[in-house]
Design a protein around this motif. Structure first.
Motif, short mmCIF file in Angstrom:
data_model
loop_
_atom_site.label_atom_id
_atom_site.label_comp_id
_atom_site.label_asym_id
_atom_site.label_seq_id
_atom_site.Cartn_x
_atom_site.Cartn_y
_atom_site.Cartn_z
N SER B 5 5.52 4.34 10.17
CA SER B 5 6.32 5.89 9.08
C SER B 5 6.46 6.72 10.51
CB SER B 5 5.03 6.32 8.54
OG SER B 5 3.47 6.67 9.52
N THR B 6 6.74 7.95 10.00
CA THR B 6 7.11 9.52 11.45
C THR B 6 6.67 10.70 10.55
OG1 THR B 6 9.17 8.50 11.64
CG2 THR B 6 9.41 10.14 12.11
N LEU B 33 14.20 9.22 6.17
CA LEU B 33 13.68 8.45 7.43
C LEU B 33 15.82 8.43 8.15
CD1 LEU B 33 11.06 6.35 8.11
CD2 LEU B 33 11.06 8.75 8.41
N THR B 113 7.98 4.25 5.81
CA THR B 113 9.69 3.70 5.84
C THR B 113 10.14 3.50 4.15
OG1 THR B 113 8.22 1.44 6.74
CG2 THR B 113 9.98 2.31 7.76
#
Lengths: 86, 730
Positions: B5-6, B33, B113
């Motif tokens: 993940s971000t 993303l 994601t």
């Protein structure tokens, strides 16, 4: 300003994955299948679809063992032979 | 940090922290993303509040303002000065000061994601109460009596509402995103980078290990292995348990086999004993039959026995009589000799007496010499004869008798007559004795004859005796058989008892076997499962080790690549040297085999570039991309490198939120990089109340802003000087 591709880490680092290492490994089918199943199960758990369960993994091992029983038994016999020869 | 993940910093809210009385900033963040990652930068003159903002973020997340923080800081020091001054005035007037707080809140947005969006809000509040004044060294200070700290973590997964999490969950989330060792890298302080690269060896090693552990696949393998290893142990235990059970079953089977073998042996022994008994009984029967054939009654046997004894007695008596007979026969001969000798002894005695008497008389001249002489000669001759013990011839005897008669001459004196009379009486006694002996002899002969008659006549007939011998031998044989038979029967009885016991043992073992068999498991399956998990675990461990090696190699290679992209003059450098302990250095093209490392190694500027390259390489290894905060990112590096870094920075942290706190000169060096990004100007006109205003970020606008900052800097420095003069003047 030209883009420096060698500094784009996403592309480079994404290659360091289990799946890529497994490709190079000389492992029997049953092991590959079991690892793939474990992997799928872990991803399902990670995505909150299933709960992590030892029983489930135990069943997974048992079903793969049952499916490839002959192959595994042959492998054990070969291994024992090898041990005896050593 | 297993899921990829971000994370972005979406909002900052600050109250009463240093120059920031009330600040709320909302940063542009992507919705997906694949959208371009906005780079955020803050610029402001010296002392405007860039570092305070940087510290505020660290304080919320880690409870510390910088890495040298010791945890005892009085955060009231960061309370806005202007407010403090107002409170002092109020307190001096006797007015009440209500409770005051410092509040810092950060909201992060996380996109996985899979496109799942979550919000995390971390809030830290310091509540101060019971204010009072204290005079110290001529100055009045504002103090508080109590301080309370509250930490809040709220989580939201839209469209749901916010949910409050515990303080532990707050800490674990922060530790997951920013492990302790990584904090100085993710909160990149250009001024301190050199120190970090050279001195903090342990931190680096821990950091890299942490990166490896958190690399998505490495982490997943570890998680799977944790379970499969437990499973392997369970299978192992199960297999062992089953093995033990099956061993017991085998033991039972073996002991049953042994018991059966024993039973067979006993049965064989019983059979042979029974055969023996049969044979003995048959023998006994045969003997009895033979005995019957002999037809001897008990009385007969007794009589035969008696006769046999009598025969023996007769034989013994006969033998004795024979001895006695021999003795008596011998005695008869002896008697004859005795008689003869006795005669001569008598004569001898008489002669001796006569001779003695004569000698006496002769010496006294009593006896007439003629008689004396002739008498004496006769006696001497007789004496010689007796002494020589030779048999007297008839002639000699006649001569002696004649001499004797001659002696008995009238001329003999009284003494000679008395002698002869004595001799005569003694001689008369001799035949009587001889007669007695003869009589005894006759009796003996008679007795012998009788005995001979008895001994020569056996009273048992020969046939009967033969039968008797045979009979007695059979009886003996029969008698010998009996103990053998009784021993065999005893042994048979014992063997039968033993057999019975063995049968019982066998039955018990059989019961045990049945019970054990009921508990017996499928050993093959448990073994197979154990084998399967063990082998799979081994493969997974191998893969994990390879992943680790590849990650380390990747970090080293990528640090080298980035270093060569950033360093100038490029043609002089061959690559980066990193040893196993993560000591950094580099190779020059002129001496490509000798690393420049250690005390004579990289300069501070080179370390800065190495550190940035290292940070760049490790930022690519985390599965969860978290924001990187750069305070004075260019630190002490020279113009050429500043330009180079500025040019490359957009590509180095692609996909990661980068938040820069830039000095005016850094902004100028990075103008190419920051133009078109999201910029904020920190304005702090009266030095107490800072504000962040979004600015236009064309190169022209940035330059204009920087010019303004330059002017403000000059004014601010002037203001500080004046303030100092006033303070000194006071």
């Amino acid at each position: 300003m030209s883009k420096n591709k060698s500094l784009n880490l996403n592309q480079i680092f994404s290659k360091i994955k289990l799946i890529n290492i497994l490709k190079d490994e000389n492992i029997p089918d049953w092991q590959r299948e079991l690892i793939e199943e474990l992997w799928k199960y872990y991803e399902q758990f990670e995505n909150g679809i299933v709960l992590w369960s030892l029983d489930y993994i135990s069943d997974l091992v048992k079903s793969v063992t049952e499916k490839y029983k002959e192959q595994i038994e042959e492998e054990i016999r070969e291994g024992e032979k090898g041990e005896i020869l050593q | 940090m297993s899921k990829e993940s971000t994370v972005f910093l979406q909002r900052i809210k600050i109250r009463n922290w240093a120059q920031y009385e009330d600040l709320e900033l909302e940063f542009p963040v992507p919705q997906k993303l694949d959208e371009e990652m906005p780079i955020i930068f803050f610029i402001g003159r010296n002392g405007a509040g860039k570092t305070r903002l940087f510290q505020a973020i660290r304080l919320v997340l880690f409870g510390e303002t910088d890495s040298a923080f010791e945890g005892t800081k009085d955060f009231f020091e960061f309370f806005p000065l202007k407010k403090k001054e107002q409170f002092i005035k109020k307190l001096l007037k006797g007015e009440h000061i209500p409770n005051q707080s410092i509040l810092i809140s950060l909201t992060f947005k996380e996109i996985t994601t899979e496109g799942i969006i979550c919000l995390h809000k971390f809030t830290k509040t310091f509540l101060f109460s019971n204010f009072f004044l204290r005079q110290k060294e001529g100055k009045i200070n504002l103090q508080y009596k109590e301080m309370e700290t509250s930490i809040k973590y709220h989580y939201r997964e839209p469209p749901n509402t916010w949910a409050e999490k515990t303080e532990n969950e707050f800490k674990s989330k922060i530790n997951l995103w920013f492990p302790i060792e990584t904090r100085d890298f993710y909160f990149f302080d250009g001024e301190k980078l050199n120190e970090l690269m050279v001195k903090n060896q342990d931190k680096k090693v821990k950091f890299i290990n942490d990166i490896i552990l958190r690399k998505s696949d490495h982490y997943k393998i570890t998680q799977i292995l944790n379970t499969t290893k437990t499973l392997q142990e369970q299978f192992q235990q199960k297999a062992n348990k089953i093995k033990r059970k099956n061993d017991l079953v085998r033991q039972s089977q073996q002991s049953i086999k042994a018991v059966e073998e024993d039973i067979k042996n006993i049965q064989r022994q019983i059979k042979s004993t029974e055969d023996l008994i049969y044979k003995l009984k048959k023998q006994q029967e045969e003997i009895e039959n033979k005995l019957k054939e002999l037809e001897l009654s008990k009385e007969k046997v007794e009589q035969i026995k008696e006769n046999k004894t009598k025969i023996q007695q007769f034989q013994e008596i006969n033998q004795k009589l024979q001895i006695e007979y021999t003795k008596l026969t011998n005695s008869l001969g002896d008697n004859s000799r005795k008689i003869y000798d006795f005669e001569w002894i008598l004569i001898w005695d008489v002669l001796n007496e006569v001779l003695k008497d004569l000698e006496d008389k002769y010496q006294k001249n009593i006896i007439p010499s003629k008689l004396n002489k002739s008498m004496y000669d006769v006696i001497l001759a007789r004496k010689r004869c007796i002494c020589s013990k030779t048999e007297l011839t008839e002639e000699q005897e006649r001569n002696i008798r004649a001499e004797r008669e001659l002696a008995i001459d009238e001329r003999l004196n009284d003494e000679a007559r008395r002698f002869l009379e004595l001799l005569k009486s003694k001689r008369e006694a001799i035949p009587e004795k001889i007669q007695q002996i003869i009589k005894h002899r006759e009796e003996c002969i008679k007795h012998i004859k009788r005995l001979q008659e008895l001994g020569d006549k056996p009273s048992v007939d020969e046939n009967q005796e033969e039968k008797f011998i045979q009979f007695m031998s059979l009886v003996q044989e029969k008698t010998d058989i009996l103990p053998k038979l009784s021993a065999a029967e005893e042994s048979l009885k014992n063997l039968k008892e033993e057999l019975e016991g063995m049968e019982l043992v066998k039955q018990e073992e059989l019961d045990l076997l049945v019970r054990r068999k009921a508990a017996e498991g499928r050993i093959e399956d448990a073994d197979l499962w154990e084998y399967v998990t063990r082998k799979t675990n081994k493969t997974l461990e191998n893969c994990r080790n390879k992943l680790k090696e590849q990650i380390i190699q990747y970090i080293k290679d990528q640090t080298g690549t980035t270093f060569l992209a950033l360093i100038e003059p490029k043609e002089e450098y061959a690559g980066v040297y990193i040893d196993d302990n993560w000591n950094f250095g580099y190779y020059m093209k002129d001496c490509p085999n000798i690393p420049i490392v250690g005390e004579n190694g990289p300069s501070k500027g080179q370390y800065h570039i190495l550190g940035l390259s290292f940070l760049h390489s490790i930022s690519g290894t985390t599965s969860c991309k978290i924001p990187i905060f750069f305070d004075t990112p260019l630190g002490r590096i020279d113009e050429i490198h500043k330009a180079n870094i500025g040019k490359n920075l957009p590509y180095m942290f692609e996909g990661t939120q980068v938040i820069l706190f830039l000095t005016g000169s850094e902004a100028k060096d990075m103008i190419e990089f920051i133009s078109g990004r999201h910029g904020y100007l920190i304005k702090n006109e009266n030095n107490y109340q800072a504000k962040c205003e979004p600015i236009e970020t064309t190169e022209y606008d940035i330059e204009q802003t920087l010019e303004r900052i330059e002017k403000e800097n000059i004014q601010w420095e002037q203001q500080i000087k004046e303030t100092k003069i006033i303070v000194e003047g006071d």
